[in-house]
Enzyme design. Structure first.
Site, mmCIF file in Angstrom:
data_model
loop_
_atom_site.group_PDB
_atom_site.id
_atom_site.type_symbol
_atom_site.label_atom_id
_atom_site.label_comp_id
_atom_site.label_asym_id
_atom_site.label_seq_id
_atom_site.Cartn_x
_atom_site.Cartn_y
_atom_site.Cartn_z
ATOM 1 N N LYS A 177 5.767 3.468 16.953
ATOM 2 C CA LYS A 177 4.521 3.723 16.229
ATOM 3 C C LYS A 177 3.657 2.480 16.406
ATOM 4 C CE LYS A 177 2.724 5.312 11.781
ATOM 5 N NZ LYS A 177 1.559 4.453 11.731
ATOM 6 N N TYR B 169 0.846 -1.202 0.000
ATOM 7 C CA TYR B 169 0.000 0.000 0.000
ATOM 8 C C TYR B 169 0.882 1.252 0.000
ATOM 9 C CZ TYR B 169 -3.451 3.508 1.210
ATOM 10 O OH TYR B 169 -4.230 4.631 1.193
ATOM 11 N N ASP B 170 1.915 1.227 0.856
ATOM 12 C CA ASP B 170 2.822 2.385 0.910
ATOM 13 C C ASP B 170 3.488 2.600 -0.450
ATOM 14 O OD1 ASP B 170 2.242 2.959 3.530
ATOM 15 O OD2 ASP B 170 3.942 1.839 4.354
ATOM 16 N N SER C 237 -3.020 12.586 10.732
ATOM 17 C CA SER C 237 -2.244 11.382 10.481
ATOM 18 C C SER C 237 -0.763 11.768 10.558
ATOM 19 C CB SER C 237 -2.628 10.855 9.110
ATOM 20 O OG SER C 237 -2.006 9.636 8.886
ATOM 21 N N LEU C 238 0.120 10.950 10.036
ATOM 22 C CA LEU C 238 1.553 11.281 10.040
ATOM 23 C C LEU C 238 2.107 11.102 8.634
ATOM 24 C CD1 LEU C 238 2.750 9.357 13.231
ATOM 25 C CD2 LEU C 238 2.748 11.839 12.949
ATOM 26 N N LYS D 199 9.328 13.070 16.882
ATOM 27 C CA LYS D 199 8.587 14.315 17.094
ATOM 28 C C LYS D 199 9.518 15.400 17.625
ATOM 29 C CE LYS D 199 4.386 11.804 18.212
ATOM 30 N NZ LYS D 199 3.510 11.235 19.226
ATOM 31 N N GLU E 172 -3.672 5.201 20.682
ATOM 32 C CA GLU E 172 -3.880 4.044 19.822
ATOM 33 C C GLU E 172 -4.484 2.906 20.644
ATOM 34 O OE1 GLU E 172 -2.912 5.011 16.882
ATOM 35 O OE2 GLU E 172 -2.576 3.229 15.640
HETATM 36 S S1 IVH Z 1 1.166 11.060 16.679
HETATM 37 C C1 IVH Z 1 -0.760 14.888 15.682
HETATM 38 N N1 IVH Z 1 2.308 9.009 17.809
HETATM 39 O O1 IVH Z 1 -0.103 6.400 13.407
HETATM 40 C C2 IVH Z 1 -0.266 13.603 16.127
HETATM 41 N N2 IVH Z 1 0.678 8.608 16.143
HETATM 42 O O2 IVH Z 1 0.108 6.704 10.524
HETATM 43 C C3 IVH Z 1 -0.471 12.523 15.149
HETATM 44 N N3 IVH Z 1 0.274 6.224 15.721
HETATM 45 O O3 IVH Z 1 -2.803 8.582 13.060
HETATM 46 C C4 IVH Z 1 -0.231 11.164 15.640
HETATM 47 N N4 IVH Z 1 1.685 5.463 17.206
HETATM 48 O O4 IVH Z 1 -3.005 6.548 14.684
HETATM 49 C C5 IVH Z 1 1.412 9.426 16.906
HETATM 50 N N5 IVH Z 1 3.380 7.266 18.898
HETATM 51 C C6 IVH Z 1 2.494 7.696 18.011
HETATM 52 C C7 IVH Z 1 1.746 6.803 17.245
HETATM 53 C C8 IVH Z 1 0.840 7.303 16.303
HETATM 54 C C9 IVH Z 1 0.780 5.133 16.294
HETATM 55 C C10 IVH Z 1 -0.727 6.205 14.651
HETATM 56 C C11 IVH Z 1 -1.798 7.247 14.753
HETATM 57 C C12 IVH Z 1 -1.615 8.069 13.526
HETATM 58 C C13 IVH Z 1 -1.023 7.066 12.586
HETATM 59 C C14 IVH Z 1 -0.348 7.695 11.386
#
Ligand code: IVH
Length: 700
Positions: free
Chosen positions: A129, A52-53, A96-97, A299, A184
């Site tokens: 993640k 998918y990526d 999302s990220l 981050k 999550e």
């Molecule tokens: S931060 C504004 N931190 O990954 C902050 N997301 O692919 C946005 N996710 O939508 C998210 N572990 O559902 C953040 N340590 C983590 C995360 C995380 C899993 C998920 C989350 C996000 C998705 C993006």
């Protein structure tokens, strides 16, 4: 549907993942939309995360080259690929990220952020993640009032009904405040296994993957059973102006679970180099974590940097996901093979359409036992989820039932032993030939003569077959009564070979107890366990006298394994009598371990092997060997390395923990070396180690 999703993706992309025509682009967008609808709908992943990526990257590249052809419904730049909508508006969009896929892309991303800020980032936070589903949990006066899915990022679905089954998401916070926790929800590995056990007892199909299990469970309303999930908080609305690590501390203090409770805890890093190192450490820990991760999130830590960088419509600019290769892949089950093991166990093995999982091509996977196949409802031709992580043997998890085409066929179970044709004992979960280990006399003899057992040179496969077929050898004890005349009667056996073989067998008669025990091929014991058992009991007579209770006192043997070993010893009594009559394993006894406090007998993982003898250059050291050995140690098998460590007074262990004091790291040493560096443990290369233990090296 999903089958065609996979099929069409293959046809629209060239080998280097490029889209060549407008038609290919349109098809790719359609494919990606169907896949993300499935992913965010029931959690299934007909494409697999890596595919998918890849597809999304190809679409993005095409759109950059052809900006006037971009389709309105294109998944790029949208939360959840634009696949889902919800009905309860979010207070603040749930973003999302953005993703990066390697160290180079991460460095570029960090440089881009620093350019935008006009100054270096004031510190990073690096955290796992989590591979689950994003939720928002609203608290009023400290009480949980509503839980929402992410949906399209602007509005989500109300899943408050599911909240009480989510561990780590407290119904009441420690402070009576209004706040929205975000994080999550996932099934840990243990919860996933328990969930599938529960579903099977309710005749529901097992979940194919922890994430689809979590997705289904959060939405389900009328299930007659309860499945527990776990929440990890990573952000909040209403606790503003905190740096990220400080925010996580506050979330934990409020009673929410965070990744700080795990081995891959969020960590502050000052430089991008440190960030990369921490990513490697988390990636190395992945296989041992009790839950799935699909990447590492980086981050900017301070509230000021985050505010200044701001958010895009889909993702924040101050955070990025460094994706890791997927551990689950979807492929086709082509056939099931039935192999008879040394002890007569008839084990099914899945033959798969080759699939690359984290850089390794997987063609076979374990299927455990026949009842497991039945429980999972597998069929030949099924698309199946295959799981592989680190050193774990790949296993087939479950079929994707909704992708069946009707062309699948049932798996045929053998009615007779595939090796000798005799009957099968199906009374236990694992099927076994009624002849037990004698079904496998040849394999047993080859195993017993192996390098880490009796080390009988000249007794390889061909010779073992000859000896068994000539009726001279039925088990390993028979080797010790072979005569020169008998050997000379065999084809292709001259005087010299016969003399050499007899001499090698004679040497084996004096083999150490642990090797003789290992040569028996007792179910549930390999080299490591054999050394522990030998060291614990000191003589074959003491081992034979041990009942299940006594065996369970050996480090690493639980009650179930003890029961099996005790039963095996009873079954092996005639063979053991024969060996004793031949004085095999009786000449050399093992130094018994001094009585110690049980707690210092094993390291944190229970992976201690053997016992330390007093004195020696390694006295008091807990040593782990990793990577391939070079120099004088190159000739030693891992078992022989462990024996060497024990001779030199140390304790050999298979995994690095806080208790490890020395790591011998050879070429291609991987995560164990990284972990040792992380823990500040002394590391020697094979040559340095060889000098340290020189006087204990076997004579060349
Ligand atoms: S931060 C504004 N931190 O990954 C902050 N997301 O692919 C946005 N996710 O939508 C998210 N572990 O559902 C953040 N340590 C983590 C995360 C995380 C899993 C998920 C989350 C996000 C998705 C993006």
């Amino acid at each position: 549907m999903a089958l065609s999703v996979r099929g069409s993706m293959m046809t629209v992309m060239t080998e280097n993942n490029a889209l060549l025509s407008p038609a290919a682009y349109v098809e790719a967008v359609t494919t990606a939309l169907a896949a993300s609808a499935a992913y965010y709908g029931d959690g299934s992943t007909p494409l697999g995360d890596d595919e998918y990526d890849g597809l999304l990257r190809a679409i993005t590249a095409y759109e950059e080259a052809h900006p006037d052809e971009v389709l309105a419904e294109s998944p790029t730049g949208k939360v959840a690929g634009g696949a889902v909508q919800g009905d309860v508006p979010h207070s603040v969009p749930m973003l999302s990220l953005d993703n990066v896929f390697d160290a180079g892309e991460l460095t570029e991303w960090a440089a881009g952020l620093e350019r935008r800020l006009g100054h270096p980032v004031a510190g990073w936070c690096v955290e796992p993640k989590l591979d689950g589903l994003a939720v928002a949990a609203r608290y009023r006066g400290g009480r949980l009032v509503q839980v929402l899915t992410r949906g399209d990022g602007l509005a989500g679905e109300d899943i408050t009904h599911a909240a009480d089954a989510v561990l780590g998401l407290p119904p009441v916070l420690t402070k009576p405040i209004d706040v929205e926790l975000r994080g999550e929800v996932l099934l840990t590995t243990a919860q996933f296994e328990e969930a599938n056990r529960i579903r099977l007892t309710h005749e529901a199909t097992p979940f194919a993957h922890p994430r689809s299990g979590a997705a289904g469970t959060l939405r389900a309303k009328d299930r007659p059973y309860r499945i527990e999930l776990t929440f990890f908080a990573y952000s909040a609305i209403g606790l503003d102006d905190l740096g990220h690590l400080a925010l996580l501390e506050n979330l934990a203090a409020l009673g929410a679970n965070t990744a700080a409770s795990t081995a891959a805890a969020p960590m502050r890093c000052e430089t991008v180099e440190q960030v990369q190192e921490r990513i490697d450490v988390i990636a190395g820990l992945r296989a041992d974590l009790p839950f799935g991760i699909d990447g590492v999130v980086v981050k900017a830590d301070t509230a000021e940097d985050q505010r200044q960088a701001g958010n895009g419509s889909r993702a924040p600019r101050w955070a990025v996901a460094r994706k890791l290769a997927a551990e689950h892949k979807v492929t086709r089950l082509l056939a099931v093979e039935w192999n008879v093991g040394r002890t007569g166990i008839i084990a099914p093995r899945a033959v798969l359409e080759p699939v690359v999982i984290d850089g390794v091509t997987v063609t076979y996977a374990t299927l455990h036992n026949p009842s497991d196949i039945t429980r999972r409802g597998l069929m030949i031709g099924d698309q199946v989820f295959v799981y592989r992580a680190g050193d774990v043997i790949p296993r087939v998890e479950a079929p994707l039932v909704d992708q069946r085409t009707g062309a699948e066929s049932p798996i045929v179970f053998p009615e007779a032993c595939p090796r000798c044709g005799d009957a099968i004992d199906t009374s236990e979960q694992r099927w076994r030939c009624v002849r037990g280990r004698s079904c496998q006399a040849v394999a047993s003899v080859i195993y017993a003569a192996g390098r880490d057992q009796l080390d009988i040179e000249g007794l390889g496969g061909t010779r073992a077959i000859q000896l068994v077929e000539a009726g001279l050898v039925r088990d390993v004890a028979d080797l010790f009564t072979l005569t020169r005349e008998q050997l000379l009667g065999l084809e292709r056996m001259g005087e010299t070979s016969a003399a050499n073989l007899l001499a090698a067998i004679e040497t084996a008669r004096g083999a150490a107890l642990n090797r003789v025990f290992c040569a028996l091929g007792v179910r549930g014991t390999g080299r490591t366990m054999s050394r522990r058992i030998a060291a614990h009991f000191g003589s074959m007579a003491a081992i034979r006298a041990a009942d299940a209770e006594a065996l369970a006192e050996v480090d690493g043997i639980g009650t179930e394994k003890a029961r099996i070993i005790a039963a095996e010893l009873v079954e092996l009594a005639p063979l053991l009598d024969k060996l004793q009559a031949q004085q095999v394993g009786t000449q050399v006894t093992e130094p018994q371990k001094p009585p110690t406090d049980a707690s210092d007998a094993s390291d944190a993982t229970g992976a201690t092997v053997g016992e330390a003898s007093a004195g020696g250059p390694l006295a008091g050291q807990a040593v782990v060997v990793t990577g391939s050995m070079t120099g004088p140690l190159a000739v030693l098998s891992r078992n022989e390395m462990n024996e060497l460590i024990e001779r030199a007074g140390g304790k050999a262990s298979s995994s690095v923990s806080k208790r490890t004091t020395l790591v011998v790291a050879g070429e291609k040493a991987g995560s164990k070396r990284t972990k040792a560096e992380e823990l500040g443990i002394r590391i020697l290369d094979p040559e340095e180690f060889a000098v340290l233990v020189a006087e204990f090296l076997p004579a060349p």
